[in-house]
Scaffold this motif. Sequence first.
Motif, PDB file in Angstrom:
ATOM      1  N   ILE A   1       0.706  -1.150  -0.083  1.00  0.00           N
ATOM      2  CA  ILE A   1       0.086  -0.053   0.069  1.00  0.00           C
ATOM      3  C   ILE A   1       0.895   1.179   0.164  1.00  0.00           C
ATOM      4  O   ILE A   1       0.495   2.247  -0.670  1.00  0.00           O
ATOM      5  N   ALA A   2       1.767   1.223   0.756  1.00  0.00           N
ATOM      6  CA  ALA A   2       2.925   2.669   0.947  1.00  0.00           C
ATOM      7  C   ALA A   2       3.474   2.499  -0.371  1.00  0.00           C
ATOM      8  O   ALA A   2       3.602   3.682  -0.848  1.00  0.00           O
ATOM      9  N   ALA A   3       4.186   1.569  -1.012  1.00  0.00           N
ATOM     10  CA  ALA A   3       4.723   1.593  -2.252  1.00  0.00           C
ATOM     11  C   ALA A   3       4.161   2.210  -3.357  1.00  0.00           C
ATOM     12  O   ALA A   3       4.691   2.809  -4.142  1.00  0.00           O
TER      13      ALA A   3
ATOM     14  N   LEU B   1       8.759  -2.852   5.093  1.00  0.00           N
ATOM     15  CA  LEU B   1       8.830  -4.282   5.367  1.00  0.00           C
ATOM     16  C   LEU B   1       9.754  -4.410   6.625  1.00  0.00           C
ATOM     17  O   LEU B   1       9.390  -5.089   7.715  1.00  0.00           O
ATOM     18  N   HIS B   2      10.985  -3.859   6.601  1.00  0.00           N
ATOM     19  CA  HIS B   2      11.806  -4.115   7.649  1.00  0.00           C
ATOM     20  C   HIS B   2      11.575  -3.243   8.869  1.00  0.00           C
ATOM     21  O   HIS B   2      11.794  -3.818  10.022  1.00  0.00           O
ATOM     22  N   VAL B   3      10.838  -2.008   8.779  1.00  0.00           N
ATOM     23  CA  VAL B   3      10.295  -1.558  10.019  1.00  0.00           C
ATOM     24  C   VAL B   3       9.429  -2.415  10.648  1.00  0.00           C
ATOM     25  O   VAL B   3       9.453  -2.624  11.948  1.00  0.00           O
TER      26      VAL B   3
ATOM     27  N   ILE C   1       2.560   8.739  -6.835  1.00  0.00           N
ATOM     28  CA  ILE C   1       2.999  10.122  -6.626  1.00  0.00           C
ATOM     29  C   ILE C   1       4.180  10.250  -7.383  1.00  0.00           C
ATOM     30  O   ILE C   1       4.419  11.347  -8.228  1.00  0.00           O
ATOM     31  N   PHE C   2       5.149   9.427  -7.483  1.00  0.00           N
ATOM     32  CA  PHE C   2       6.716   9.573  -7.938  1.00  0.00           C
ATOM     33  C   PHE C   2       6.572   9.921  -9.350  1.00  0.00           C
ATOM     34  O   PHE C   2       7.074  10.667 -10.118  1.00  0.00           O
ATOM     35  N   ILE C   3       5.611   8.857 -10.102  1.00  0.00           N
ATOM     36  CA  ILE C   3       5.435   8.890 -11.482  1.00  0.00           C
ATOM     37  C   ILE C   3       4.656  10.240 -11.883  1.00  0.00           C
ATOM     38  O   ILE C   3       5.100  11.037 -12.781  1.00  0.00           O
TER      39      ILE C   3
ATOM     40  N   LEU D   1      12.461   1.095  -2.848  1.00  0.00           N
ATOM     41  CA  LEU D   1      13.091   1.124  -1.660  1.00  0.00           C
ATOM     42  C   LEU D   1      12.255   1.734  -0.789  1.00  0.00           C
ATOM     43  O   LEU D   1      12.599   1.158   0.660  1.00  0.00           O
ATOM     44  N   LEU D   2      11.111   2.194  -0.862  1.00  0.00           N
ATOM     45  CA  LEU D   2      10.134   2.591   0.343  1.00  0.00           C
ATOM     46  C   LEU D   2       9.547   1.379   0.802  1.00  0.00           C
ATOM     47  O   LEU D   2       9.287   0.934   1.939  1.00  0.00           O
TER      48      LEU D   2
END
Length: 478
Positions: free
Chosen positions: A358-360, A395-397, A366-368, A389-390
């Motif tokens: 969802i975040a990615a 995931l790691h958080v 937005i980036f595009i 990268l986001l």
Amino acid sequence: MSDDEEPRIRDQGVISYVGVLIDSAVSFIGLLFFSNTLGPSGIGDFYSILSIISVVSFPAAGIGQAIQKRGSEHGDQPGRYLGAGLIIAVAYVALVSVVVGLVGTTGFGGFTTAQVVASLCVLTARVVFILVNDSYRAHGKTGFAAVADNMLGITETIIQTIFILIGFEVFGLLLGTAVATGSAVVIHLSVTEVWPQSPSRETFQSLVTFAQWTTATTGLNTIYDRLPVLVLTAFSSSTIVGYYTAANRLLVLGSHVGGSLAPTLMVRASGRKVDEAPKQQLRDLRVTLRFVSIIAVPMAFGATVLSEELILILFGFSGGTALLTGLSVYHIVNTADTVTSAFVEGINQPEYAFRATIAAIGGRVIFIAITFPFLGAVGVVASVVSSHLLRVGVLHVLLRMEIGSISPPIGAGYQLVAGSIMTGIIIGITIYLKIESILPLTIVVSIGAIIYVTALIAIDKQLRQIVVDIFQEIRLPL
């Protein structure tokens, strides 16, 4: 991890990656032929259609992941979950076919009726094959399931080549995919140890409980992965799609390491006891992350140094060099994402992958939207890297909040050092050797590969030990 389990897991991973290497080699040769025959526009049309098929077929991938998880738990029979999954999948494909039939009354845009019919055949065959193969992974045969997938890729390339030679062009590529996948389903069902069984109500409930997360995540992942091609298809040209696809396929071998290890890692994590200490749970993921970028890193260095030569000599057209460099970074990040996502599903936390996606996907949109109007396809690639990268970061958080932190893999540092050594020598060679044909390109790439492997083994003690262990202990359990 017991002494018996570790070699068995390693063997399945090795089997998987050997199959991937062979499949990738054959598929890449086919791609070179298709690119030089159809040009970037024809290749762009084909992969635009495949992107749409992938988006439509996302429920099958989610159900397949649920079959892997549920079928690998507590000795459950994967066949029961396969039967439940097939019932759901058949109903879904029938619904899609009805919708396509209704849409067909108003036309299919830039696609011909023959291409649409072939696409429906691809969808049907692909959905069934995914479920059958994932049930075999649940049975513990992750390496051999990957080999079945690899054999499909090889057969697909051969049949597609035949249809191209006949003169079917883009329709031939679709028809070849449908024929090869349908044949693979028949062969797989004739030899597999996991046969569809009549599911109970409890089986359906168990499958759906897990699949609601994996299907939603897979759907978002599919849109997330295919969004760049869909954006380029809608707002650019098929030629640009061809450039993007050619660059991406040239580098995809690096990501295959993660794809080969992910099913094994997921089944391994799933098989661990839920009350094991966090340190034990994270051990498999740490070890996997240490080596997962071992191919992607040197490919990124090589693609940066030899981008123009690779595109022109291999694909027969110029353009897309900046895309090649940017996508090489994406494939490094993607290896870490693939295995981390498999791990969170294996520890029964599929919602983590859903939240990260969802975040990615929000970030990618937005980036595009920001970069595409100014940078075009280069902006799309930059968005792909940034959003991935986001995703890995989220995931790691989430993992750190649940079971502890994951230290940066020291193996990646060794790989960067070895890649830098390789790059410096390649640059020196290209000063004196002009690369204008396939022979000098092959020589330079081969020299670079030898230098990278030699340097990496020299500086990475743990890798040296693993290489020795593989040669001494590898076995192929049937």
